[in-house]
Write a protein that holds these residues in place. Structure first.
Motif: not given
Length: 349
Positions: A271-286
């Motif tokens: 989940e962290i990787q999917e969010k981060y690579l899609s540009g959702d860095k805040n979502g990845a951090a959460a």
């Protein structure tokens, strides 16, 4: 267990503070000061600067990037730094990652284990001041059919053996590191998962060389943040953890993501990787689990940090390199001093 300080990258406007941190660590009896490089500041210049303005603390590259230098150049740099520092240099090496290796240095990121093994062999031969010859898959010295001839290093290092470390994370890299190096440089090391993620592979490599882990330096870099609210302290490191687990490397080749999965965070790492690579860095951090941060950092009051230090020592860590949190010199120096206090409280000094 000894303490180290990892100053990370330089050139972000905090160089004077970084030097002050290194000098304070020297006064406090820290064992080693590490500096990093990626595609900004180079570690060799930084370490020269630090060594010139400290007295006792070792200086170490964490890391010199293998695609950035020929093996002979690395041997020259190591020998020079050891000579200038009075025998205080530690050589840390790593292959970097595919984006930096191929995008910045123009070096194919292929067969990293074989390349590392060959690189270490050449560096050690050169530092021993033998006439340098080598026939391998990646380097041939001297080049055949030309005017080159075997040459030996003219600089005399202070020590006959400069300690050599490798930044390692995957099982095969860890095993090879145990076999060919004097120490391992680690990130996101959790004492609770030490055996299955790190030490088992290192031990297997040492056995290949007819050795055990005695005398082998296990060196994780660990963030440190002091305070009473452990949850809030952990939140400081959410972006940092998300960057590594989610965005350091490609979707197919991220060593930190693979490590998180081996620690039992399979779903969360995805989940962290999917969010981060899609540009959702805040979502990845959460999406970063609190437990992942808490197990790979030193958080809380000195008493809690001391307990965690004890866990690191019991897990086999021999040098604990700290990265104190804070944007001011005062905060970082306070972290250095708290590290010493916690080590003493844990009975490890």
């Amino acid at each position: 267990m000894k303490l180290g300080i990892n100053l990370g990258y330089w050139g972000a406007g905090m160089d004077a503070d970084n030097l002050a941190v290194a000098r304070e660590a020297d006064k406090l009896g820290y064992s080693v000061c590490w500096a990093a490089e990626a595609y900004g500041s180079d570690a060799a210049t930084v370490l020269s600067w630090v060594a010139a303005q400290t007295e006792r603390i070792d200086v170490g590259s964490a890391i010199f990037q293998i695609p950035a230098r020929t093996p002979a150049m690395t041997a020259m740099t190591a020998a020079t730094l050891d000579s200038l520092s009075g025998g205080r240099f530690r050589l840390g090496l790593g292959v970097s990652g595919p984006q930096v290796s191929e995008g910045w240095y123009g070096t194919k990121f292929d067969k990293p284990l074989a390349r590392t093994r060959e690189y270490v062999e050449i560096v050690r031969k050169a530092m021993s001041r033998e006439r340098l010859t080598h026939e391998g898959a990646h380097w041939t010295l001297p080049l055949p059919g030309g005017p080159g001839k075997p040459i030996k290093l003219t600089v005399h290092p202070v020590r006959e053996h400069i300690p050599l470390y490798i930044a390692a994370m995957g099982p095969k890299n860890l095993e090879q590191t145990g076999e060919i190096a004097d120490g391992a440089l680690l990130l996101f090391f959790a004492p609770e998962h030490a055996e299955e993620t790190t030490l088992g592979s290192l031990r297997a490599g040492r056995a290949k060389a007819g050795k055990d882990l005695d005398g082998f330096d296990v060196v994780p870099t660990v963030p440190l943040a002091l305070g009473e609210d452990v949850g809030a302290l952990a939140d400081q490191f959410r972006p940092y953890t998300a960057l590594y687990v989610g965005g350091m490397g490609s979707a197919k080749q991220n060593f930190y993501n693979q490590l998180a999965r081996r620690m039992g965070y399979e779903k969360e790492a995805a989940e962290i990787q999917e969010k981060y690579l899609s540009g959702d860095k805040n979502g990845a951090a959460a999406a970063v689990p609190h437990e992942l941060i808490d197990s790979t950092a030193l958080l809380g009051p000195v008493e809690r940090v001391a307990d965690r230090m004890q866990a690191y020592a019991e897990a086999g860590v021999t040098t604990l390199s700290l990265t104190p949190a804070g944007f001011t010199l005062e905060e970082r120096v306070a972290g250095l001093r708290a590290g010493v206090a916690a080590l003493e409280r844990a009975g490890l000094a």
